[in-house]
Motif scaffolding. Sequence first.
Motif, short mmCIF file in Angstrom:
data_model
loop_
_atom_site.label_atom_id
_atom_site.label_comp_id
_atom_site.label_asym_id
_atom_site.label_seq_id
_atom_site.Cartn_x
_atom_site.Cartn_y
_atom_site.Cartn_z
N GLU A 105 0.68 -1.19 -0.14
CA GLU A 105 0.17 0.04 0.08
C GLU A 105 0.73 1.28 -0.07
OE1 GLU A 105 -2.32 -0.58 3.49
OE2 GLU A 105 -3.82 -1.63 2.43
N ARG A 106 1.90 1.32 0.83
CA ARG A 106 2.80 2.35 1.07
C ARG A 106 3.48 2.74 -0.55
NH1 ARG A 106 8.50 1.86 3.75
NH2 ARG A 106 8.55 0.50 1.85
N ASN A 107 3.93 1.40 -0.90
CA ASN A 107 4.78 1.74 -2.28
C ASN A 107 3.86 2.14 -3.27
OD1 ASN A 107 7.06 0.95 -1.19
ND2 ASN A 107 7.11 -1.04 -2.06
N SER A 108 2.37 1.75 -3.60
CA SER A 108 1.45 2.13 -4.34
C SER A 108 1.13 3.70 -4.18
CB SER A 108 0.35 1.33 -4.51
OG SER A 108 -0.49 1.66 -5.15
N ALA A 109 0.90 4.08 -3.15
CA ALA A 109 0.83 5.50 -2.67
C ALA A 109 1.99 6.38 -3.03
CB ALA A 109 0.30 5.74 -1.21
N ARG A 110 2.89 5.93 -2.78
CA ARG A 110 4.28 6.49 -3.20
C ARG A 110 4.40 6.78 -4.55
NH1 ARG A 110 9.36 4.48 0.56
NH2 ARG A 110 8.81 5.62 2.47
N SER A 111 4.04 5.69 -5.49
CA SER A 111 4.10 5.72 -6.74
C SER A 111 3.14 6.81 -7.37
CB SER A 111 3.72 4.21 -7.43
OG SER A 111 3.75 4.38 -8.78
N VAL A 112 1.96 6.85 -7.00
CA VAL A 112 0.96 7.84 -7.31
C VAL A 112 1.46 9.29 -6.88
CG1 VAL A 112 -1.44 8.78 -6.84
CG2 VAL A 112 -0.98 6.20 -7.10
N GLY A 113 2.10 9.35 -5.66
CA GLY A 113 2.80 10.71 -5.48
C GLY A 113 3.61 11.29 -6.35
N LEU A 114 4.83 10.16 -6.71
CA LEU A 114 5.66 10.41 -7.71
C LEU A 114 4.87 10.97 -9.14
CD1 LEU A 114 8.57 10.84 -8.33
CD2 LEU A 114 8.68 8.49 -8.72
N THR A 115 4.16 10.28 -9.76
CA THR A 115 3.70 10.50 -10.75
C THR A 115 2.78 11.92 -10.82
OG1 THR A 115 3.22 8.13 -11.38
CG2 THR A 115 2.01 9.76 -12.42
N ALA A 116 2.01 12.19 -9.75
CA ALA A 116 1.50 13.59 -9.57
C ALA A 116 2.78 14.64 -9.61
CB ALA A 116 0.69 13.43 -8.11
N LEU A 117 3.50 14.54 -8.67
CA LEU A 117 4.95 15.44 -8.50
C LEU A 117 5.36 15.66 -9.86
CD1 LEU A 117 6.72 17.16 -7.11
CD2 LEU A 117 8.06 14.89 -6.67
N GLN A 118 5.47 14.55 -10.74
CA GLN A 118 6.20 14.85 -11.92
C GLN A 118 5.33 15.66 -12.82
OE1 GLN A 118 6.99 10.60 -12.97
NE2 GLN A 118 9.11 10.82 -12.12
N TRP A 119 4.05 15.36 -13.05
CA TRP A 119 3.20 16.13 -13.96
C TRP A 119 2.98 17.43 -13.53
CZ3 TRP A 119 2.37 14.85 -18.63
CH2 TRP A 119 2.31 13.70 -19.19
N LEU A 120 2.55 17.84 -12.21
CA LEU A 120 2.65 19.16 -11.69
C LEU A 120 3.57 19.88 -11.98
CD1 LEU A 120 0.26 18.36 -8.41
CD2 LEU A 120 -0.28 19.38 -10.60
N VAL A 121 5.12 19.45 -11.62
CA VAL A 121 6.04 20.27 -11.69
C VAL A 121 6.36 20.55 -13.23
CG1 VAL A 121 8.39 20.23 -11.51
CG2 VAL A 121 7.37 19.57 -9.65
N LEU A 122 5.81 19.93 -14.30
CA LEU A 122 6.13 20.13 -15.62
C LEU A 122 5.37 21.52 -16.03
CD1 LEU A 122 5.36 16.70 -17.80
CD2 LEU A 122 7.46 18.31 -17.39
N LEU A 123 4.21 22.00 -15.23
CA LEU A 123 3.53 23.03 -15.69
C LEU A 123 4.39 24.29 -15.26
CD1 LEU A 123 -0.02 22.25 -13.97
CD2 LEU A 123 0.65 22.07 -16.56
N PRO A 124 5.02 24.68 -14.28
CA PRO A 124 5.85 25.63 -14.18
C PRO A 124 7.05 25.74 -14.84
CG PRO A 124 5.91 24.40 -11.92
CD PRO A 124 4.96 23.83 -12.87
N ILE A 125 7.74 24.54 -15.25
CA ILE A 125 8.83 24.34 -15.87
C ILE A 125 8.46 24.90 -17.47
CG2 ILE A 125 10.06 22.54 -17.22
CD1 ILE A 125 10.31 21.04 -14.84
N PHE A 126 7.24 24.32 -18.04
CA PHE A 126 7.01 24.93 -19.31
C PHE A 126 6.86 26.32 -19.12
CE2 PHE A 126 5.10 20.66 -20.37
CZ PHE A 126 6.24 20.26 -20.83
N ALA A 127 6.13 27.13 -18.11
CA ALA A 127 5.79 28.34 -18.22
C ALA A 127 6.94 28.97 -18.01
CB ALA A 127 4.78 28.64 -16.77
N LEU A 128 7.82 28.71 -17.25
CA LEU A 128 9.24 29.33 -16.94
C LEU A 128 10.18 29.45 -18.59
CD1 LEU A 128 9.95 28.36 -13.64
CD2 LEU A 128 9.42 30.53 -14.02
N THR A 129 10.02 28.07 -18.97
CA THR A 129 10.85 28.10 -20.12
C THR A 129 10.21 28.65 -21.08
OG1 THR A 129 11.49 25.59 -19.48
CG2 THR A 129 11.92 26.31 -21.78
#
Length: 183
Positions: A105-129
């Motif tokens: 359960e922990r590993n599955s939740a961590r996987s979801v958190g990492l995926t969300a983090l990667q997608w959400l960080v793309l937004l400011p990266i694209f805006a700044l770039t």
Amino acid sequence: MPGTTLVERYEDFRTRRFLRQEARMSTWMPQWRSRSRRRALVMALVVIFAGMFATAVGTYFSTPAVLGWIALLVVFLPVWTSLQIVSSRQCDAPRHALDEREIAERNSARSVGLTALQWLVLLPIFALTWGAGVDGLDHRALAYAGGGTALAAVLFGGCLPAMILAWSAPDPDPDTDDHEESS
């Protein structure tokens, strides 16, 4: 302990420290350990993160919006700490402190958190770039907005596993939890 590696000794130390802290904090906030109260804390965090994202974007249009972001951060800290206490820090637990189901359960939740983090960080990266090449934009305000959005994304992605586990965990068994009787 000859034959054990530095990593194994660290994991043993980390497990002992986690179990000691968990035993100490297991009686804290007993009324908040129910599923409904944990879900209320998760929803409070969702609202706080939505506010962080909104105020981070708002800093592009008004620099004083940074104060709103900081105020939300101040509110975030006790809510996040409370959620960690009432959910027994399952998302941070060392593997030796969990059974196989809890590890999965922990590993599955961590996987979801990492995926969300990667997608959400793309937004400011694209805006700044892309925004850096546009002459009509206020680049200083864009940096504030992008940085605040990236920081909100990192906080959200880091907290999401605990939020998922706290939301989905069942109520504690009243037969085995002594601290539930004292509430």
